[in-house]
Design a protein around this motif. Structure first.
Motif, short mmCIF file in Angstrom:
data_model
loop_
_atom_site.label_atom_id
_atom_site.label_comp_id
_atom_site.label_asym_id
_atom_site.label_seq_id
_atom_site.Cartn_x
_atom_site.Cartn_y
_atom_site.Cartn_z
N ALA A 8 0.74 -1.17 0.15
CA ALA A 8 -0.05 0.05 -0.04
C ALA A 8 0.94 1.15 0.27
O ALA A 8 2.11 1.33 0.29
N PHE A 9 0.27 2.49 -0.44
CA PHE A 9 0.94 3.80 -0.47
C PHE A 9 0.50 4.32 0.77
O PHE A 9 -0.65 4.90 0.88
N PHE A 10 1.61 4.49 1.64
CA PHE A 10 1.38 5.13 2.87
C PHE A 10 1.77 6.74 2.86
O PHE A 10 2.83 7.01 2.21
N VAL A 11 0.88 7.47 3.36
CA VAL A 11 1.13 8.92 3.21
C VAL A 11 1.46 9.33 4.71
O VAL A 11 0.91 9.09 5.55
N LYS A 12 2.65 10.36 4.86
CA LYS A 12 2.73 10.96 6.08
C LYS A 12 2.01 12.15 6.61
O LYS A 12 1.77 12.97 5.46
N HIS A 13 1.36 12.00 7.56
CA HIS A 13 0.56 13.15 8.08
C HIS A 13 -0.54 13.34 7.21
O HIS A 13 -0.88 14.63 6.93
N PRO A 14 -1.42 12.65 6.94
CA PRO A 14 -2.64 12.77 5.81
C PRO A 14 -3.48 13.61 6.74
O PRO A 14 -3.79 13.47 8.19
N PHE A 15 -4.48 14.37 6.17
CA PHE A 15 -5.36 15.57 6.54
C PHE A 15 -6.74 14.54 6.56
O PHE A 15 -7.48 14.61 7.60
N HIS A 24 0.60 7.44 -7.29
CA HIS A 24 1.84 7.27 -6.88
C HIS A 24 2.65 6.27 -7.69
O HIS A 24 1.98 5.33 -8.27
N ARG A 25 3.88 6.29 -7.32
CA ARG A 25 4.61 5.08 -8.19
C ARG A 25 4.63 4.08 -7.40
O ARG A 25 4.70 3.91 -6.20
N TYR A 26 4.48 2.79 -8.14
CA TYR A 26 4.59 1.53 -7.27
C TYR A 26 5.69 1.35 -6.36
O TYR A 26 5.56 0.72 -5.22
N GLU A 27 6.81 1.79 -6.84
CA GLU A 27 7.88 1.60 -6.00
C GLU A 27 8.03 2.10 -4.66
O GLU A 27 8.66 2.13 -3.94
N THR A 28 7.08 3.18 -4.57
CA THR A 28 6.82 3.83 -3.22
C THR A 28 6.11 3.06 -2.15
O THR A 28 5.54 3.44 -1.13
N ARG A 29 5.50 2.01 -2.66
CA ARG A 29 4.30 1.16 -1.79
C ARG A 29 5.12 0.50 -0.71
O ARG A 29 6.29 0.02 -1.18
N LYS A 30 4.67 0.18 0.29
CA LYS A 30 5.08 -0.58 1.45
C LYS A 30 4.80 -1.80 1.73
O LYS A 30 3.21 -1.79 1.62
N ARG A 31 5.11 -2.83 1.93
CA ARG A 31 4.67 -3.94 2.42
C ARG A 31 4.01 -4.06 3.73
O ARG A 31 4.56 -3.46 4.38
N PHE A 32 2.83 -4.46 3.83
CA PHE A 32 2.37 -4.40 5.11
C PHE A 32 1.25 -5.80 5.51
O PHE A 32 1.07 -6.45 4.64
#
Length: 111
Positions: A8-15, A24-32
């Motif tokens: 999934a693509f995690f966003v820091k401090h979302p509102f 977003h780019r696939y490479e920015t996704r994190k395994r969860f």
């Protein structure tokens, strides 16, 4: 907790939840892995996704379950509306609000 890893693509401090649904780019996704699912009523979920910056008791009570393990997998909470499969993945990183969050489409049955 299950052994199923997805990304999934995690966003820091979302509102708001809209901040999580950005291209977003696939490479920015994190395994969860979801360590706990929290189901809220419609009004509570609507309130949660409308303001992701507010401290939440259900995050405070479960933040100790969340961390990034030695394999780089994000162990996070899934917060969703009761009866729906989509929701928000939450990585509080020690906070009582979603310091990092990702929109979860709910397509995997393994959760």
């Amino acid at each position: 907790m299950n052994d199923f890893h997805s990304t999934a693509f995690f966003v820091k401090h979302p509102f708001r939840i809209e901040d999580l649904k950005v291209p977003h780019r696939y490479e920015t996704r994190k395994r969860f892995v979801v360590v706990k699912t929290i189901e809220l009523s419609k009004i509570d979920y609507d309130n949660f996704v409308a303001d992701l910056c507010v401290d939440r008791i259900f995050i405070e009570e479960n933040k100790g379950l969340c961390h990034i393990n030695e394999d780089g997998v994000w162990l996070c909470l899934l917060v969703k509306q009761r009866g729906r499969s989509d929701g928000v993945l939450v990585m509080p990183d020690g906070r009582d609000y979603p310091k990092y969050a990702a929109y979860y489409h709910g397509e995997e049955d393994e959760l």
